[in-house]
Design an enzyme around this catalytic site. Structure first.
Site, mmCIF file in Angstrom:
data_model
loop_
_atom_site.group_PDB
_atom_site.id
_atom_site.type_symbol
_atom_site.label_atom_id
_atom_site.label_comp_id
_atom_site.label_asym_id
_atom_site.label_seq_id
_atom_site.Cartn_x
_atom_site.Cartn_y
_atom_site.Cartn_z
ATOM 1 N N GLU A 298 -4.902 -28.338 6.332
ATOM 2 C CA GLU A 298 -6.040 -29.157 5.925
ATOM 3 C C GLU A 298 -7.397 -28.452 6.082
ATOM 4 O OE1 GLU A 298 -4.490 -33.624 6.781
ATOM 5 O OE2 GLU A 298 -4.923 -32.450 8.576
HETATM 6 C C1 ACM Z 1 -0.660 -32.049 9.244
HETATM 7 O O1 ACM Z 1 -0.112 -33.171 9.193
HETATM 8 N N1 ACM Z 1 -1.914 -31.924 8.893
HETATM 9 C C2 ACM Z 1 0.067 -30.884 9.674
#
Ligand code: ACM
Length: 504
Positions: A298
């Protein structure tokens, strides 16, 4: 009635074994002592009397633990065991302490809680179990960054996962909301970055000694701790602690919200380089296990070019410490990852976008992949609509059937058991404030994922919905829940399982 289901369990004829107060644990072979102590403690936590441990041949009614080269199933020496129950006694044989320890977990589950307490206690029907895991990596992730959990709470979590033969505890140690591991060369990380948590919850961190103690506690239970320092995103706690990590030298405020994707370390910035070396060197030195996780998920505020350079550089710093770098599947896009880097897939059971290609990249680079499909193996997703704890971004609740009816080798094309290191269930804690809540999100779904990681490969010819018989699993879960009740482990009494009556 064992979870995960053993590879082979053959009932024998004859009277049941009854664990009596006079029973002893008879040990033979190097390492059997430690396993025997854990057996004694496990049985007594389950409500059985405390058994004496003797290094002499078993007598009638004893439980024997034998660790020796020629014991255990051939070809599965690392973690396999053979457990035999007759009216005369119980015998656990394994080539390794780990194998014997998993045999102990099976015996604990076979012995109904309260066994041995009274003459009328239920016995164990004669059986011969030959068992070994499908995958060498069976993991649970505990996010101690969003909400902090104390060492005592983490030990309780370790005890719970051990009963399911889960052998890796992935600790998500850093995120925007908290930095939870003391770094001696960077004290402000925990002073400032560790001072709070999600929703303004208590801060906290593990001193290096506390962390070493956790590693040792886990290792006694044949569980490897995988530390994760999430980089280059999910780093507000670090950016708030050290101004020079920020482009303008101005640190952000500590963060207690639930958003993701807004923070990043700078690539090609000398203070970042020094920071990475300092942190990774210390974390590697605290970690006897082979893996060091660098996150990489992310990173919505990092340019693709900077991201590629950052994760390539960081995996090489990790590799230089002698550890195997692990990262979320997004880092698979970077051309220069250290050879052998392990990926952790967290997209869905049906891959979207580039997720499958990213996962395959680790195999092309000589590494393997841990499977954590978010829409089945994420323990923070709500069980059902309307739950007050949990997230719902995966497109629907994760009920028990969803957590159980999938297979890691049926997700990413080309990735089969040879390329898959194992499976991991992840408990993110943005919405999970207490260890009791954490347990309720974890159980029974972790039992489903643990079984997927341990038990035999389902036949390729059968659809997975058929191959994983939820009713049969539910009956075994109900037996396991008798142990959870005695141990005080919280679990969600989901529909469709014949749970034991709640204690009055
Ligand atoms: C994640 O769920 N951002 C690894």
């Amino acid at each position: 009635m064992v979870v995960p289901r053993p590879v082979s369990s053959v009932a024998a004829s004859g009277a049941p074994f009854v664990l009596t107060a006079g029973a002893r644990i008879s040990i033979a072979g190097a390492g059997a002592d430690a396993v025997a102590r854990l057996l004694r403690d496990g049985l007594s936590a389950d409500g059985a009397p405390e058994l004496e441990i003797v290094r002499e041949p078993p007598a009638f009614g004893d439980v024997a633990v034998v660790v020796a080269d020629h014991e255990g199933p051939e070809d599965h020496r690392a973690e396999g065991y053979v457990l035999e129950v007759t009216a005369e006694g119980v015998r656990i044989g394994a080539a390794t302490e780990a194998g014997a320890f998993w045999g102990v977990q099976t015996l604990r589950q076979l012995a109904r809680p309260g066994a041995g307490e009274s003459a009328g206690a239920p016995g164990i029907a004669p059986v011969r179990i030959v068992d070994h895991p499908r995958f060498g990596y069976r993991g649970a992730l505990l996010d101690v960054a969003r909400h902090f959990f104390t060492p005592a709470e983490v030990r309780r979590f370790i005890d719970g996962i051990a009963l399911l033969k889960v052998n890796h505890l992935h600790l998500h140690l850093t995120d925007d909301q908290g930095w939870r591991l003391e770094i001696l060369s960077r004290p402000r990380l925990t002073e400032i970055g560790g001072s709070t948590g999600c929703d303004g919850s208590r801060g906290g961190f593990f001193s290096q000694q506390e962390f070493r103690d956790l590693v040792a506690y886990a290792a006694e239970r044949h569980i490897t701790i995988v530390p994760e320092i999430d980089l280059p995103g999910h780093t507000t706690a670090a950016l708030a602690s050290y101004p020079e990590l920020n482009p303008d030298g101005v640190p952000p405020a500590v963060y207690t919200g639930r958003e993701v994707g807004f923070s990043t370390l700078l690539t090609g910035h000398a203070p970042t380089e020094r920071f990475l070396h300092d942190v990774i060197t210390e974390v590697a030195a605290l970690t006897p296990g082979p893996f060091l996780h660098i996150g990489g998920d992310e990173c919505l505020s990092t340019s693709p070019e900077d991201f590629d350079a950052f994760v390539a550089d960081t995996t090489r710093i990790v590799a230089a410490t002698g550890k195997i770098p692990v990262g979320w599947h997004e880092i698979g896009r970077a051309p220069g990852l250290a050879p052998g880097t392990v990926g952790q897939y967290w997209d869905f059971r049906v891959p979207r976008g580039h997720a499958a290609d990213r996962a395959q990249a680790f195999v092309r680079g000589g590494g393997r992949v841990i499977m954590s499909p978010a829409d089945a193996a994420y323990l923070d997703i709500v069980y059902e609509e309307g739950d007050t704890i949990g997230q719902d971004w995966t497109g629907g609740p994760t009920d028990l059937g969803t957590a159980y009816r999938w297979d890691p080798a049926r997700i990413v094309p080309g990735l089969d058991d040879a390329h898959i290191l194992g499976v991991e269930a992840a408990l993110w804690t943005e919405t999970v404030p207490t260890i009791e809540d954490a347990e309720e999100m974890t159980y029974p779904r972790l039992a489903a994922v643990a079984e997927i990681g341990w038990s035999a490969v389902p036949p390729a010819s059968r659809p997975i919905e058929e191959a994983r018989d939820l009713n049969e699993f539910a009956a075994r879960l109900a037996a396991l829940a008798e142990h959870w009740d005695v141990l005080g482990t919280r679990y969600r009494r989901v529909e469709g399982v014949p749970w034991p009556e709640p204690a009055a």
